[in-house]
Design a protein around this motif. Sequence first.
Motif, PDB file in Angstrom:
ATOM      1  N   LEU A  43      20.493 -25.375  53.905  1.00 33.14           N
ATOM      2  CA  LEU A  43      20.600 -23.926  54.089  1.00 33.14           C
ATOM      3  C   LEU A  43      21.997 -23.434  53.724  1.00 33.14           C
ATOM      4  CD1 LEU A  43      18.585 -23.455  57.404  1.00 33.14           C
ATOM      5  CD2 LEU A  43      17.910 -22.747  55.095  1.00 33.14           C
ATOM      6  N   TRP A  44      23.012 -24.196  54.076  1.00 35.25           N
ATOM      7  CA  TRP A  44      24.393 -23.855  53.728  1.00 35.25           C
ATOM      8  C   TRP A  44      24.540 -23.820  52.198  1.00 35.25           C
ATOM      9  CZ3 TRP A  44      28.993 -27.731  54.124  1.00 35.25           C
ATOM     10  CH2 TRP A  44      30.191 -27.087  53.858  1.00 35.25           C
ATOM     11  N   LEU A  45      23.938 -24.790  51.527  1.00 34.14           N
ATOM     12  CA  LEU A  45      23.984 -24.842  50.071  1.00 34.14           C
ATOM     13  C   LEU A  45      23.287 -23.625  49.451  1.00 34.14           C
ATOM     14  CD1 LEU A  45      24.572 -26.377  47.402  1.00 34.14           C
ATOM     15  CD2 LEU A  45      22.363 -27.490  47.700  1.00 34.14           C
ATOM     16  N   VAL A  46      22.098 -23.297  49.967  1.00 37.60           N
ATOM     17  CA  VAL A  46      21.318 -22.192  49.411  1.00 37.60           C
ATOM     18  C   VAL A  46      21.991 -20.849  49.676  1.00 37.60           C
ATOM     19  CG1 VAL A  46      19.126 -20.936  49.621  1.00 37.60           C
ATOM     20  CG2 VAL A  46      19.130 -23.432  49.483  1.00 37.60           C
ATOM     21  N   PHE A  47      22.473 -20.628  50.879  1.00 39.86           N
ATOM     22  CA  PHE A  47      23.016 -19.317  51.244  1.00 39.86           C
ATOM     23  C   PHE A  47      24.536 -19.222  51.148  1.00 39.86           C
ATOM     24  CE2 PHE A  47      18.922 -19.470  53.551  1.00 39.86           C
ATOM     25  CZ  PHE A  47      18.312 -18.413  52.904  1.00 39.86           C
ATOM     26  N   GLY A  48      25.222 -20.352  51.100  1.00 41.96           N
ATOM     27  CA  GLY A  48      26.686 -20.307  51.043  1.00 41.96           C
ATOM     28  C   GLY A  48      27.231 -20.537  49.657  1.00 41.96           C
ATOM     29  N   GLY A  49      26.548 -21.364  48.903  1.00 37.86           N
ATOM     30  CA  GLY A  49      27.001 -21.670  47.544  1.00 37.86           C
ATOM     31  C   GLY A  49      28.262 -22.500  47.526  1.00 37.86           C
ATOM     32  N   THR A  51      30.839 -25.692  45.853  1.00 36.43           N
ATOM     33  CA  THR A  51      30.692 -27.147  45.668  1.00 36.43           C
ATOM     34  C   THR A  51      30.764 -27.934  46.969  1.00 36.43           C
ATOM     35  OG1 THR A  51      33.050 -27.360  45.235  1.00 36.43           O
ATOM     36  CG2 THR A  51      31.608 -27.101  43.316  1.00 36.43           C
ATOM     37  N   ALA A  52      31.421 -27.377  47.983  1.00 41.53           N
ATOM     38  CA  ALA A  52      31.556 -28.095  49.261  1.00 41.53           C
ATOM     39  C   ALA A  52      30.188 -28.441  49.852  1.00 41.53           C
ATOM     40  CB  ALA A  52      32.390 -27.295  50.245  1.00 41.53           C
ATOM     41  N   PRO A  53      29.225 -27.515  49.913  1.00 41.81           N
ATOM     42  CA  PRO A  53      27.922 -27.872  50.485  1.00 41.81           C
ATOM     43  C   PRO A  53      27.215 -28.971  49.701  1.00 41.81           C
ATOM     44  CG  PRO A  53      28.115 -25.490  50.282  1.00 41.81           C
ATOM     45  CD  PRO A  53      29.304 -26.092  49.606  1.00 41.81           C
ATOM     46  N   VAL A  54      27.419 -29.012  48.388  1.00 41.74           N
ATOM     47  CA  VAL A  54      26.777 -30.048  47.559  1.00 41.74           C
ATOM     48  C   VAL A  54      27.338 -31.417  47.926  1.00 41.74           C
ATOM     49  CG1 VAL A  54      26.470 -30.916  45.199  1.00 41.74           C
ATOM     50  CG2 VAL A  54      26.303 -28.465  45.654  1.00 41.74           C
ATOM     51  N   VAL A  55      28.657 -31.512  48.022  1.00 39.14           N
ATOM     52  CA  VAL A  55      29.305 -32.780  48.354  1.00 39.14           C
ATOM     53  C   VAL A  55      28.879 -33.246  49.744  1.00 39.14           C
ATOM     54  CG1 VAL A  55      31.535 -33.903  48.790  1.00 39.14           C
ATOM     55  CG2 VAL A  55      31.266 -32.361  46.841  1.00 39.14           C
ATOM     56  N   VAL A  56      28.914 -32.338  50.706  1.00 39.96           N
ATOM     57  CA  VAL A  56      28.528 -32.676  52.079  1.00 39.96           C
ATOM     58  C   VAL A  56      27.062 -33.113  52.129  1.00 39.96           C
ATOM     59  CG1 VAL A  56      28.212 -31.755  54.410  1.00 39.96           C
ATOM     60  CG2 VAL A  56      30.291 -31.223  53.129  1.00 39.96           C
ATOM     61  N   LEU A  57      26.191 -32.405  51.442  1.00 41.66           N
ATOM     62  CA  LEU A  57      24.767 -32.747  51.415  1.00 41.66           C
ATOM     63  C   LEU A  57      24.533 -34.124  50.784  1.00 41.66           C
ATOM     64  CD1 LEU A  57      21.851 -31.877  52.018  1.00 41.66           C
ATOM     65  CD2 LEU A  57      21.805 -30.800  49.767  1.00 41.66           C
TER      66      LEU A  57
END
Length: 166
Positions: A43-49, A51-57
């Motif tokens: 959800l963070w990746l989808v709504f926050g955008g 690169t940080a959410p991608v790395v964390v995911l």
Amino acid sequence: MGGVTEPVLDLRPPANLVCRRAVLFWTTRAALGWVLPLVSELLWLVFGGGTAPVVVLVVTAVLAVAHLVVMPQWRYRVHRWETTDQVVYTQSGWFNQERRIAPVSRIQTVDTERGPLERLFGLANLTVTTASARGPVHIHGLDHDTAQRLAAELATRTQATVGDAT
């Protein structure tokens, strides 16, 4: 000195593995634990955008997969149990492994327990409460029928054993 020789305990691993279905049970239970972090990060990746959410995911997904592949197999190889006329002997743990030997003469109660997920997989847990400050002895991941049979056998042995379990 001509003293009495004490019998030597054989501290080999207990003979019996838990039920093989416990591997799938442990995998399922662990997977359920990873759902919330992965969905939150998605959800963070989808709504926050960014690169940080991608790395964390990606890091979380790699850790989840490693945990789901390694932990259940490791637990299955380590978790063991055995009973004799004199003792209940268990081995458990993941990184910190523990072996417990509980004399039948010290058993106070024998209980079986099954949560909804254990029932789904046909498993049960056995708890042997003793007169020990260390607490009860647990055997997790037994086949339900094995747990019932073992509980009955231990209760019968406890009744037949001389002593007050204190």
